[in-house]
Design a protein around this motif. Structure first.
Motif, PDB file in Angstrom:
ATOM      1  N   ALA A   1      73.911 -52.256-105.054  1.00 53.54           N
ATOM      2  CA  ALA A   1      74.996 -51.988-104.099  1.00 53.54           C
ATOM      3  C   ALA A   1      74.580 -50.902-103.107  1.00 53.54           C
ATOM      4  CB  ALA A   1      76.233 -51.508-104.858  1.00 53.54           C
TER       5      ALA A   1
ATOM      6  N   GLY B   1      61.422 -62.527 -98.268  1.00 52.39           N
ATOM      7  CA  GLY B   1      62.244 -61.520 -97.582  1.00 52.39           C
ATOM      8  C   GLY B   1      61.491 -60.201 -97.496  1.00 52.39           C
TER       9      GLY B   1
ATOM     10  N   THR C   1      74.467 -58.635-106.142  1.00 56.77           N
ATOM     11  CA  THR C   1      75.317 -57.615-105.533  1.00 56.77           C
ATOM     12  C   THR C   1      76.561 -57.294-106.359  1.00 56.77           C
ATOM     13  OG1 THR C   1      76.801 -57.312-103.633  1.00 56.77           O
ATOM     14  CG2 THR C   1      76.308 -59.551-104.216  1.00 56.77           C
TER      15      THR C   1
ATOM     16  N   ASN D   1      60.135 -58.678 -95.148  1.00 58.67           N
ATOM     17  CA  ASN D   1      60.380 -57.809 -93.983  1.00 58.67           C
ATOM     18  C   ASN D   1      61.683 -57.028 -94.122  1.00 58.67           C
ATOM     19  OD1 ASN D   1      58.117 -58.877 -92.639  1.00 58.67           O
ATOM     20  ND2 ASN D   1      59.322 -60.661 -92.016  1.00 58.67           N
TER      21      ASN D   1
ATOM     22  N   GLY E   1      57.965 -63.553 -94.852  1.00 60.20           N
ATOM     23  CA  GLY E   1      59.223 -63.432 -94.124  1.00 60.20           C
ATOM     24  C   GLY E   1      59.769 -64.828 -93.876  1.00 60.20           C
TER      25      GLY E   1
ATOM     26  N   ALA F   1      67.871 -62.821 -98.103  1.00 59.96           N
ATOM     27  CA  ALA F   1      69.316 -63.052 -98.212  1.00 59.96           C
ATOM     28  C   ALA F   1      69.950 -62.926 -96.838  1.00 59.96           C
ATOM     29  CB  ALA F   1      69.937 -62.018 -99.157  1.00 59.96           C
TER      30      ALA F   1
ATOM     31  N   THR G   1      65.204 -71.890 -97.536  1.00 58.77           N
ATOM     32  CA  THR G   1      66.230 -72.949 -97.552  1.00 58.77           C
ATOM     33  C   THR G   1      65.601 -74.345 -97.505  1.00 58.77           C
ATOM     34  OG1 THR G   1      66.498 -73.063 -95.145  1.00 58.77           O
ATOM     35  CG2 THR G   1      67.829 -71.424 -96.310  1.00 58.77           C
TER      36      THR G   1
HETATM   37  N1  NAP Z   1      71.835 -54.191 -98.162  1.00 62.35           N
HETATM   38  C1  NAP Z   1      72.731 -53.907 -99.099  1.00 62.35           C
HETATM   39  O1  NAP Z   1      73.551 -52.975 -98.970  1.00 62.35           O
HETATM   40  C2  NAP Z   1      72.774 -54.722-100.356  1.00 62.35           C
HETATM   41  C3  NAP Z   1      73.776 -54.451-101.306  1.00 62.35           C
HETATM   42  C4  NAP Z   1      73.811 -55.212-102.480  1.00 62.35           C
HETATM   43  C5  NAP Z   1      72.862 -56.193-102.688  1.00 62.35           C
HETATM   44  N2  NAP Z   1      71.911 -56.457-101.751  1.00 62.35           N
HETATM   45  C6  NAP Z   1      70.946 -57.513-102.013  1.00 62.35           C
HETATM   46  O2  NAP Z   1      69.663 -56.919-102.046  1.00 62.35           O
HETATM   47  C7  NAP Z   1      68.678 -57.851-101.559  1.00 62.35           C
HETATM   48  C8  NAP Z   1      67.812 -57.174-100.520  1.00 62.35           C
HETATM   49  O3  NAP Z   1      68.649 -56.719 -99.464  1.00 62.35           O
HETATM   50  P1  NAP Z   1      68.043 -55.996 -98.169  1.00 62.35           P
HETATM   51  O4  NAP Z   1      69.032 -54.976 -97.720  1.00 62.35           O
HETATM   52  O5  NAP Z   1      66.623 -55.605 -98.426  1.00 62.35           O
HETATM   53  O6  NAP Z   1      68.068 -57.220 -97.140  1.00 62.35           O
HETATM   54  P2  NAP Z   1      67.661 -57.236 -95.605  1.00 62.35           P
HETATM   55  O7  NAP Z   1      67.035 -55.943 -95.209  1.00 62.35           O
HETATM   56  O8  NAP Z   1      68.853 -57.739 -94.856  1.00 62.35           O
HETATM   57  O9  NAP Z   1      66.516 -58.341 -95.581  1.00 62.35           O
HETATM   58  C9  NAP Z   1      66.786 -59.654 -95.879  1.00 62.35           C
HETATM   59  C10 NAP Z   1      65.595 -60.491 -95.472  1.00 62.35           C
HETATM   60  O10 NAP Z   1      65.925 -61.856 -95.779  1.00 62.35           O
HETATM   61  C11 NAP Z   1      65.107 -62.648 -94.985  1.00 62.35           C
HETATM   62  N3  NAP Z   1      65.640 -64.005 -94.811  1.00 62.35           N
HETATM   63  C12 NAP Z   1      66.837 -64.363 -94.297  1.00 62.35           C
HETATM   64  N4  NAP Z   1      66.929 -65.713 -94.271  1.00 62.35           N
HETATM   65  C13 NAP Z   1      65.777 -66.207 -94.803  1.00 62.35           C
HETATM   66  C14 NAP Z   1      65.277 -67.502 -95.048  1.00 62.35           C
HETATM   67  N5  NAP Z   1      65.987 -68.602 -94.754  1.00 62.35           N
HETATM   68  N6  NAP Z   1      64.046 -67.647 -95.603  1.00 62.35           N
HETATM   69  C15 NAP Z   1      63.315 -66.537 -95.912  1.00 62.35           C
HETATM   70  N7  NAP Z   1      63.719 -65.276 -95.693  1.00 62.35           N
HETATM   71  C16 NAP Z   1      64.951 -65.105 -95.142  1.00 62.35           C
HETATM   72  C17 NAP Z   1      64.969 -61.937 -93.655  1.00 62.35           C
HETATM   73  O11 NAP Z   1      63.645 -62.201 -93.269  1.00 62.35           O
HETATM   74  P3  NAP Z   1      63.049 -62.088 -91.748  1.00 62.35           P
HETATM   75  O12 NAP Z   1      63.293 -60.658 -91.354  1.00 62.35           O
HETATM   76  O13 NAP Z   1      61.612 -62.405 -91.939  1.00 62.35           O
HETATM   77  O14 NAP Z   1      63.809 -63.074 -90.904  1.00 62.35           O
HETATM   78  C18 NAP Z   1      65.248 -60.463 -93.993  1.00 62.35           C
HETATM   79  O15 NAP Z   1      64.125 -59.649 -93.756  1.00 62.35           O
HETATM   80  C19 NAP Z   1      69.475 -59.061-101.083  1.00 62.35           C
HETATM   81  O16 NAP Z   1      69.464 -60.044-102.093  1.00 62.35           O
HETATM   82  C20 NAP Z   1      70.882 -58.559-100.918  1.00 62.35           C
HETATM   83  O17 NAP Z   1      71.849 -59.570-101.098  1.00 62.35           O
HETATM   84  C21 NAP Z   1      71.834 -55.731-100.594  1.00 62.35           C
END
Ligand code: NAP
Length: 277
Positions: free
Chosen positions: A150, A7, A102, A9, A32, A61, A39
């Motif tokens: 969060a 992840g 989360t 990116n 990425g 995620a 999966t």
């Molecule tokens: N954002 C929030 O507010 C928040 C809050 C609480 C917890 N979290 C947790 O924090 C973590 C990081 O969040 P984030 O905001 O950095 O996420 P994000 O910016 O949405 O990035 C998630 C990345 O997951 C990758 N992805 C999705 N499906 C995939 C797959 N099948 N195989 C490999 N990669 C895959 C995507 O890659 P590609 O771009 O390459 O497709 C995307 O870049 C996550 O675990 C999330 O649940 C986030």
């Protein structure tokens, strides 16, 4: 030390890569979804067996919480099975796994800062898939770090950027004032993850910035720091119905950090100030 960031990116993946690049003795593998689809068990096993990382940091995620309500299979595939695949492949070669989780694993309706020792009670598909991911990671790899965060913002799509964009086309904006949480910068979260891995401090951790606010209060602070004159009006959650139920009070206490490594996160105000400089 060889570190695989999945992840890469995404918001957190980018920040981790940035911080690790300044460190000596770190060999980074950044993937990425098109390089490594977490999966796909076969692909995960062969990639990890071939590249042999010492640590896998899973930042991949499905984070779109409303989409998870309708795309349930996809949510479980990415957030639960994907996490399990990485934990298990890591375990096969003796590697460690960092799983980012989360505040949505909690019910979000108790007016109390939640520690790692409080009962989980997810109310959304996203929360359920992330909790199931935590449990599978724990059971498939004893060398795990599970880190719940969060209201994350960094380099990518997030609430802060949405509000800044909306301010350009709106003279007034209504923002929800009955949901409390803690805005958290990827800078603080990445620092904590790197420290936990350096210390081999395995376990479950909460990691948000310090303090709490509503989305309305957060928006007011963003606009104040940027000198934006768009008027911000408080409103209730009922005025913005969403597919996934949002928690009313979802404030985490970084209790395990306090008890172990020490809590190196900043206040949410200091963190957003730096982000908007
Ligand atoms: N954002 C929030 O507010 C928040 C809050 C609480 C917890 N979290 C947790 O924090 C973590 C990081 O969040 P984030 O905001 O950095 O996420 P994000 O910016 O949405 O990035 C998630 C990345 O997951 C990758 N992805 C999705 N499906 C995939 C797959 N099948 N195989 C490999 N990669 C895959 C995507 O890659 P590609 O771009 O390459 O497709 C995307 O870049 C996550 O675990 C999330 O649940 C986030």
């Amino acid at each position: 030390m060889k570190i695989l960031i999945t992840g890469a990116n995404g918001q957190l993946g980018r920040e981790l890569a940035k911080q690790y690049k300044d460190k000596k003795g770190i060999d980074l593998i950044l993937t990425g979804s098109s390089d490594l689809d977490i999966t796909n068990l076969k692909v995960v096993y062969s990639f990890i067996n071939e590249r042999k990382p010492d640590v896998i940091i899973n930042c991949a995620a499905l984070t779109a919480v409303d989409k998870c309500e309708t795309e349930i299979d996809m949510a479980y595939k990415i957030n639960t099975i994907g996490a399990k695949n990485l934990a298990s492949a890591a375990n096969e070669i003796g590697a460690e796994i960092v799983q980012v989780s989360t505040d949505y694993v909690f019910g979000g309706n108790i007016d109390k800062q939640l520690t790692e020792f409080d009962e989980v009670n997810p109310q959304t598909v996203y929360g359920k898939t992330k909790l199931a991911g935590e449990l599978l990671v724990k059971s498939h790899n004893p060398k795990h770090y599970i880190i719940r965060t969060a209201w994350l913002y960094g380099d990518g799509n997030n609430f802060v950027k949405t509000m800044l964009a909306l301010s350009k086309t709106n003279k007034t904006l209504k923002v929800v004032n009955d949901q409390k949480g803690t805005p958290t910068s990827t800078v603080d979260l990445a620092r904590v993850i790197i420290k936990l891995v350096e210390d081999k401090n395995y376990g479950v951790f909460h990691c948000t910035c310090k303090g709490q606010c509503t989305w309305y209060e957060f928006t007011k602070e963003i606009f104040r720091l940027k000198g934006i004159t768009t008027e911000v009006l408080p409103c209730s959650t009922d005025e913005f119905p969403r597919a996934a139920k949002r928690p009313e009070y979802s404030v985490l206490r970084n209790y395990t950090l306090e008890l172990t490594t020490g809590d190196i996160t900043r206040s949410w105000q200091d963190a957003i100030n730096e982000y908007l400089l």
